[in-house]
Design a protein around this motif. Sequence first.
Motif, PDB file in Angstrom:
ATOM      1  N   MET A   1     118.433  46.613  81.974  1.00  0.00           N
ATOM      2  CA  MET A   1     118.563  47.413  80.770  1.00  0.00           C
ATOM      3  C   MET A   1     120.038  47.390  80.334  1.00  0.00           C
ATOM      4  N   ASP A   2     120.294  47.046  79.060  1.00  0.00           N
ATOM      5  CA  ASP A   2     121.671  46.988  78.590  1.00  0.00           C
ATOM      6  C   ASP A   2     122.164  48.361  78.124  1.00  0.00           C
ATOM      7  N   ASP A   3     123.447  48.420  77.761  1.00  0.00           N
ATOM      8  CA  ASP A   3     124.065  49.697  77.365  1.00  0.00           C
ATOM      9  C   ASP A   3     123.327  50.345  76.192  1.00  0.00           C
ATOM     10  N   LYS A   4     122.946  49.555  75.202  1.00  0.00           N
ATOM     11  CA  LYS A   4     122.268  50.106  74.018  1.00  0.00           C
ATOM     12  C   LYS A   4     120.957  50.795  74.402  1.00  0.00           C
ATOM     13  N   GLU A   5     120.194  50.144  75.264  1.00  0.00           N
ATOM     14  CA  GLU A   5     118.915  50.720  75.699  1.00  0.00           C
ATOM     15  C   GLU A   5     119.133  52.005  76.495  1.00  0.00           C
ATOM     16  N   LYS A   6     120.158  52.006  77.352  1.00  0.00           N
ATOM     17  CA  LYS A   6     120.465  53.201  78.140  1.00  0.00           C
ATOM     18  C   LYS A   6     120.898  54.353  77.238  1.00  0.00           C
ATOM     19  N   ILE A   7     121.728  54.044  76.244  1.00  0.00           N
ATOM     20  CA  ILE A   7     122.184  55.075  75.301  1.00  0.00           C
ATOM     21  C   ILE A   7     121.008  55.604  74.492  1.00  0.00           C
ATOM     22  N   ALA A   8     120.126  54.703  74.047  1.00  0.00           N
ATOM     23  CA  ALA A   8     118.935  55.135  73.300  1.00  0.00           C
ATOM     24  C   ALA A   8     118.095  56.081  74.148  1.00  0.00           C
ATOM     25  N   GLY A   9     117.987  55.793  75.431  1.00  0.00           N
ATOM     26  CA  GLY A   9     117.241  56.671  76.334  1.00  0.00           C
ATOM     27  C   GLY A   9     117.887  58.042  76.468  1.00  0.00           C
ATOM     28  N   LEU A  10     119.214  58.068  76.548  1.00  0.00           N
ATOM     29  CA  LEU A  10     119.929  59.342  76.635  1.00  0.00           C
ATOM     30  C   LEU A  10     119.808  60.152  75.339  1.00  0.00           C
ATOM     31  N   LEU A  11     119.710  59.453  74.210  1.00  0.00           N
ATOM     32  CA  LEU A  11     119.626  60.122  72.906  1.00  0.00           C
ATOM     33  C   LEU A  11     118.315  60.861  72.697  1.00  0.00           C
ATOM     34  N   GLY A  12     117.249  60.399  73.333  1.00  0.00           N
ATOM     35  CA  GLY A  12     115.906  60.948  73.128  1.00  0.00           C
ATOM     36  C   GLY A  12     115.823  62.458  72.995  1.00  0.00           C
ATOM     37  N   PRO A  13     116.350  63.226  73.956  1.00  0.00           N
ATOM     38  CA  PRO A  13     116.230  64.692  73.880  1.00  0.00           C
ATOM     39  C   PRO A  13     116.979  65.322  72.697  1.00  0.00           C
ATOM     40  N   VAL A  27     127.924  48.829  70.683  1.00  0.00           N
ATOM     41  CA  VAL A  27     128.888  49.039  71.763  1.00  0.00           C
ATOM     42  C   VAL A  27     129.881  47.883  71.687  1.00  0.00           C
ATOM     43  N   ALA A  28     131.155  48.216  71.456  1.00  0.00           N
ATOM     44  CA  ALA A  28     132.186  47.182  71.317  1.00  0.00           C
ATOM     45  C   ALA A  28     133.277  47.400  72.368  1.00  0.00           C
ATOM     46  N   GLY A  29     133.822  46.298  72.858  1.00  0.00           N
ATOM     47  CA  GLY A  29     134.929  46.378  73.805  1.00  0.00           C
ATOM     48  C   GLY A  29     134.508  46.532  75.247  1.00  0.00           C
ATOM     49  N   LYS A  36     134.142  51.341  72.315  1.00  0.00           N
ATOM     50  CA  LYS A  36     133.749  52.147  71.161  1.00  0.00           C
ATOM     51  C   LYS A  36     132.231  52.094  71.019  1.00  0.00           C
ATOM     52  N   VAL A  37     131.606  53.276  71.018  1.00  0.00           N
ATOM     53  CA  VAL A  37     130.162  53.388  70.844  1.00  0.00           C
ATOM     54  C   VAL A  37     129.927  54.012  69.472  1.00  0.00           C
ATOM     55  N   PHE A  74     136.185  55.603  76.586  1.00  0.00           N
ATOM     56  CA  PHE A  74     135.330  55.252  75.456  1.00  0.00           C
ATOM     57  C   PHE A  74     135.440  56.288  74.351  1.00  0.00           C
ATOM     58  N   THR A  75     135.139  55.841  73.144  1.00  0.00           N
ATOM     59  CA  THR A  75     135.067  56.706  71.972  1.00  0.00           C
ATOM     60  C   THR A  75     133.628  56.679  71.503  1.00  0.00           C
ATOM     61  N   LEU A  76     133.093  57.865  71.184  1.00  0.00           N
ATOM     62  CA  LEU A  76     131.721  57.975  70.698  1.00  0.00           C
ATOM     63  C   LEU A  76     131.759  58.459  69.255  1.00  0.00           C
ATOM     64  N   GLU A  77     131.102  57.713  68.389  1.00  0.00           N
ATOM     65  CA  GLU A  77     131.030  58.068  66.971  1.00  0.00           C
ATOM     66  C   GLU A  77     129.556  58.146  66.574  1.00  0.00           C
ATOM     67  N   VAL A  78     129.132  59.308  66.088  1.00  0.00           N
ATOM     68  CA  VAL A  78     127.752  59.505  65.629  1.00  0.00           C
ATOM     69  C   VAL A  78     127.815  59.861  64.149  1.00  0.00           C
TER      70      VAL A  78
END
Length: 170
Positions: A1-13, A27-29, A36-37, A74-78
């Motif tokens: 599972m790549d970073d994007k899939e893991k982040i999508a899983g964390l976003l669910g709730p 996900v860059a860098g 940077k996410v 890391f930097t998170l931007e939503v």
Amino acid sequence: MDDKEKIAGLLGPYLNDGHFYVVDIQVAGRRGGHIKVTILLDSDAGITIDECADISRKLGTQMDELNFFGEAPFTLEVSSPGVDYPLTAPRQFVRNVGRQLVVTLADGNTRKGTLESVTSDHIVLVIEPEKKPKSKKKKEADLITEAAPVGPTPILFSQIKKANVEVSFK
């Protein structure tokens, strides 16, 4: 599972039982340096800055607690996708019924028209005939080319390479 899939899983709730949906995760860098996410979220009624900030705080805290990227900073931007971002999810098309779209098809052709309706597998774009100068019409009449459809035209999602809302300031 790549970073994007893991982040999508964390976003669910944090998506309020499907009220919000993920448009894109980038996900860059990752290969050294600062990471940077960027997460683009939307909903059928839009998403506010406060809602994005709330999700960002909660997800960022969770990612820190999980040591998601190890010791790498890391930097998170939503945020919301913005009007110039291509439409990717069927739910985005539904929100834009009645607006002008420019649709690039998988075969390279472009269709421009008013989005009339959206189903589970296609959109219907009402395409107006192109207005061309008279001198151009004669030259083009000599060339045998496939005429673009006019009127209500169904386009399968699988045929859409890119679709953008045409912003007008009239």
